[in-house]
Design a protein around this motif. Structure first.
Motif, short mmCIF file in Angstrom:
data_model
loop_
_atom_site.label_atom_id
_atom_site.label_comp_id
_atom_site.label_asym_id
_atom_site.label_seq_id
_atom_site.Cartn_x
_atom_site.Cartn_y
_atom_site.Cartn_z
N PRO A 1 0.81 -1.23 0.00
CA PRO A 1 0.00 0.00 0.00
C PRO A 1 0.84 1.27 0.00
O PRO A 1 0.33 2.33 -0.37
N ALA A 2 2.11 1.17 0.40
CA ALA A 2 2.98 2.35 0.39
C ALA A 2 3.49 2.68 -1.01
O ALA A 2 4.00 3.78 -1.24
N ALA B 1 -8.10 -7.72 0.76
CA ALA B 1 -7.36 -7.40 -0.46
C ALA B 1 -8.33 -6.90 -1.51
O ALA B 1 -9.49 -7.33 -1.57
N ASP B 2 -7.85 -5.99 -2.33
CA ASP B 2 -8.59 -5.57 -3.52
C ASP B 2 -8.09 -6.37 -4.71
O ASP B 2 -6.90 -6.71 -4.81
N TRP B 3 -9.02 -6.63 -5.63
CA TRP B 3 -8.67 -7.33 -6.87
C TRP B 3 -9.15 -6.48 -8.04
O TRP B 3 -10.35 -6.31 -8.24
N GLU C 1 -0.66 2.39 10.84
CA GLU C 1 -0.14 1.07 11.22
C GLU C 1 -0.95 -0.06 10.61
O GLU C 1 -0.47 -1.21 10.51
N ASP C 2 -2.19 0.21 10.20
CA ASP C 2 -3.04 -0.83 9.63
C ASP C 2 -2.63 -1.21 8.21
O ASP C 2 -3.00 -2.29 7.72
N PHE C 3 -1.88 -0.36 7.54
CA PHE C 3 -1.51 -0.60 6.15
C PHE C 3 -0.28 -1.50 6.10
O PHE C 3 0.80 -1.11 6.57
N GLN C 4 -0.45 -2.70 5.54
CA GLN C 4 0.61 -3.70 5.55
C GLN C 4 0.80 -4.32 4.17
O GLN C 4 -0.17 -4.55 3.45
N ILE D 1 -8.93 4.56 -6.80
CA ILE D 1 -9.59 4.00 -5.63
C ILE D 1 -8.68 4.18 -4.43
O ILE D 1 -7.46 4.34 -4.56
N ASP D 2 -9.28 4.17 -3.25
CA ASP D 2 -8.48 4.33 -2.04
C ASP D 2 -7.65 3.08 -1.80
O ASP D 2 -7.91 2.01 -2.36
N ARG D 3 -6.65 3.20 -0.96
CA ARG D 3 -5.78 2.06 -0.67
C ARG D 3 -6.44 1.14 0.36
O ARG D 3 -6.98 1.59 1.37
N ASN D 4 -6.41 -0.13 0.07
CA ASN D 4 -6.86 -1.14 1.03
C ASN D 4 -5.68 -1.42 1.97
O ASN D 4 -4.59 -1.77 1.50
N PRO D 5 -5.88 -1.30 3.29
CA PRO D 5 -4.76 -1.58 4.21
C PRO D 5 -4.26 -3.02 4.13
O PRO D 5 -3.16 -3.32 4.58
N GLN D 6 -5.10 -3.89 3.54
CA GLN D 6 -4.80 -5.33 3.42
C GLN D 6 -4.84 -6.02 4.78
O GLN D 6 -4.37 -7.14 4.94
#
Length: 611
Positions: free
Chosen positions: A408-409, A471-473, A585-588, A569-574
């Motif tokens: 996500p980064a 996860a986004d697909w 911290e949730d974004f991994q 689209i926005d980032r999914n933290p996964q």
């Protein structure tokens, strides 16, 4: 032929009214009436939240090519600020929920339309007793909502790029993923206003501090950080983030669920490359057909951006040339004959139920229905070595597949150039920049020996796993041009809206035909999200909006799969969290895997029409 501003002033007189609704709220309404009183004219009504400026009986302003064509033909043109917007009284509610069971005094868009039509028939002289409705985008929603329980005087309606369901597939959410760049830009426009605004204020545009939207949104961090940047409280933005599932808020605003008791002919218009409301016209067309048997119900889909048919000639978008002034053809051969026939008894209608532009060959096609009844579902399978084939995989190892690291980064951009907005050109943009990234899977056919005609929806079926818990697909269907095709597209001009980079030669061009995200936690229910179990294979299936395209002989069909598409689209933290309140911290990072074995054959289903 269209009319200049001076010709409109010469032929029309402008009047302004405040029309009372049944609850006492008055709606500001602008009327352009033909000066010629030797005959009567139909009324053509549009209702909008975007304003009917310029205000003042002596101020005429500029009109779109579509509206100019209507004025040239001779109509009483009526434009209205919906309640709570600009010069109208009342409280504004986004996509007002329809009230199927009304009590005395209840109001919604169908009642406001009814009351407006009643007043116009009584107070505007020289009409022929017939009313038409039309509107684009949000105006398309108000057209659709206004013909529920149709007023008897409404004899024809043309909802254009209508909003139908803002969570499932229009504007704000696509497949459960938040359309970040578009939604944030819209929120800067929908600010609280006094009631009514006298005169309407000119808003100062939001200052992003950069021309690079990717940089702006990535630097902002989690989406919760964006609200304070808007300054004063913004109810629109707050609503969008408070309702991140398909809850009662969105379902009550899904107008397609209420399209009953429609008693006038319908001409629904949309664009194959509409970045905002591509799905809305298709959903409205199908819902009206299903719930109103016997009603004349037609669909027009052209190679246009959002409302592009009204302001451009529709000759091309970005580097893709459609080889004709498609919007002029639509205005002259489809739209005007529709209103002239139903509102004036002039001419006859000869176009089919579905009049759709076929890209690739660049011709108009007529069908008895959409999708074409003869289109057959076939499957393209992901194969080893990045191949895409109509032959299913033969790998006996059920875990055979391909993987990539999604961070996500470092999200995948949605275009290969710098843009601040949701550039409309992304709908046909060259995907070579993405095909070379390690976090994008690529599957492609051999060069086609014959033309391949796709007509209908595209439905990915993925067997996937992730090391994360969400996860986004993102699946993209792409037309790969032959490497020897070297002709450069024409340079851009005023007919090419928001086109992005300089034109390029089309040798090896990877033209996006359809791309769509799906947020994995909604794989079983859009109402109730569920986490993934790390490294456990699950099926993720969804349907993307329709295409009508011919892959020409020598071209190749490509599918790309990825898990970020930023900042479209926005980032999914996964990680399985409520994304609107997620922290940094949730974004991994996570490893995503797409299976392509005999037991787990990831694929896309397409619909192939006879040439």
């Amino acid at each position: 032929m269209t009319l200049s501003a001076d010709q409109i002033r010469e032929r029309y007189t402008k009047y302004e009214y405040r029309i009372p609704m049944r609850d006492g709220v008055r709606l500001f309404t602008s009327v352009l009436a033909p000066k010629d009183s030797s005959t009567t004219y139909p009324i053509l009504l549009t209702r909008t939240p975007f304003g009917v400026s310029p205000y003042g009986p002596d101020e005429y302003g500029e009109f779109t090519l579509q509206t100019q064509a209507i004025l040239e033909a001779g109509y009483i043109l009526v434009r209205q600020d919906v309640r709570g917007r600009l010069m109208s009284e009342g409280e504004f509610t986004h996509v007002t929920p329809h009230q199927a069971e009304k009590k005395p005094g209840d109001v919604d868009e169908s009642t406001d339309t009814w009351d407006t039509v009643e007043w116009l028939l009584e107070h505007v002289p020289n009409h022929n007793g017939r009313v038409g409705m039309w509107g684009i985008s949000y105006g398309g929603f108000f057209t659709v909502a206004g013909i529920i329980d149709t007023h008897p005087a409404i004899r024809a309606a043309s909802p254009q790029a209508p909003v139908a369901d803002l969570f499932l597939d229009d504007d704000w959410y696509h497949g459960g993923a938040f359309m970040l760049a578009h939604a944030f830009g819209a929120a800067t426009v929908y600010k609280p206003q006094s009631e009514p605004m006298l005169p309407p204020k000119v808003d100062v545009p939001f200052d992003y501090g950069t021309q690079d939207g990717y940089e702006f949104f990535l630097k902002a961090g989690p989406i919760a950080n964006l609200g304070p940047l808007l300054g004063a409280p913004n109810p629109t933005w707050d609503e969008l983030l408070e309702h991140s599932t398909y809850d009662d808020f969105w379902q009550s605003r899904a107008v397609w669920r209420h399209l009953k008791n429609i008693r006038c002919p319908i001409l629904t218009v949309g664009g194959w490359f509409d970045a905002e409301d591509l799905a809305g016209p298709l959903r409205v067309y199908r819902a009206i057909k299903d719930a109103n048997p016997g009603v004349a119900n037609s669909l027009v889909m052209g190679p246009w951006t959002h409302g592009g048919w009204s302001v451009h000639e529709g000759h091309r978008l970005g580097s893709v040339d459609f080889a004709a002034d498609t919007a002029a053809f639509y205005r002259e051969q489809i739209l005007l004959p529709f209103f002239e026939f139903h509102l004036k008894d002039v001419g006859e209608l000869v176009h089919p139920e579905a009049f759709v532009f076929e890209t690739g060959t660049n011709v108009w096609r007529g069908y008895d229905a959409w999708p074409p009844p003869g289109a057959k579902a076939q499957t393209l399978y992901f194969r080893e070595g990045g191949r895409l084939s109509f032959e299913p995989p033969s790998e006996t190892d059920p875990d055979a597949g391909d993987s990539y690291a999604s961070d996500p980064a470092k999200p995948v951009p949605f275009v290969g150039y710098t843009t601040l907005w949701m550039a409309e050109e992304y709908m046909v943009a060259d995907q070579r920049f993405a095909a070379t990234r390690p976090d994008v899977l690529v599957y492609v056919t051999e060069p086609l020996e014959e033309d391949l005609t796709l007509a209908g929806p595209v439905s990915p079926r993925l067997f996937v796993s992730t090391t994360g818990t969400d996860a986004d697909w993102v699946v993209k269907l792409i037309d790969v041009y032959p490497p020897e095709r070297g002709k450069a597209a024409p340079m851009y001009d005023d007919d090419a809206p928001d086109v992005g980079p300089p034109t390029v030669t089309l040798a090896g061009y990877q033209q996006l035909l359809r791309g769509w995200p799906f947020r994995g936690k909604y794989r079983r229910s859009m109402e109730t999200p569920e986490p993934f179990q790390p490294d456990v294979v699950e099926e993720v299936s969804f349907t993307m909006p329709d295409v009508n395209h011919v892959f020409r002989r020598g071209h190749r069909v490509m599918v790309q799969v990825q898990s970020t598409w930023f900042p479209l689209i926005d980032r999914n933290p996964q990680t399985f969290v409520n994304i609107p309140t997620a922290t940094a911290e949730d974004f991994q990072p996570a490893t995503q895997r797409v299976l392509r074995s005999k037991a787990r054959p990831s694929c896309i289903e397409i619909h192939i029409a006879e040439p």
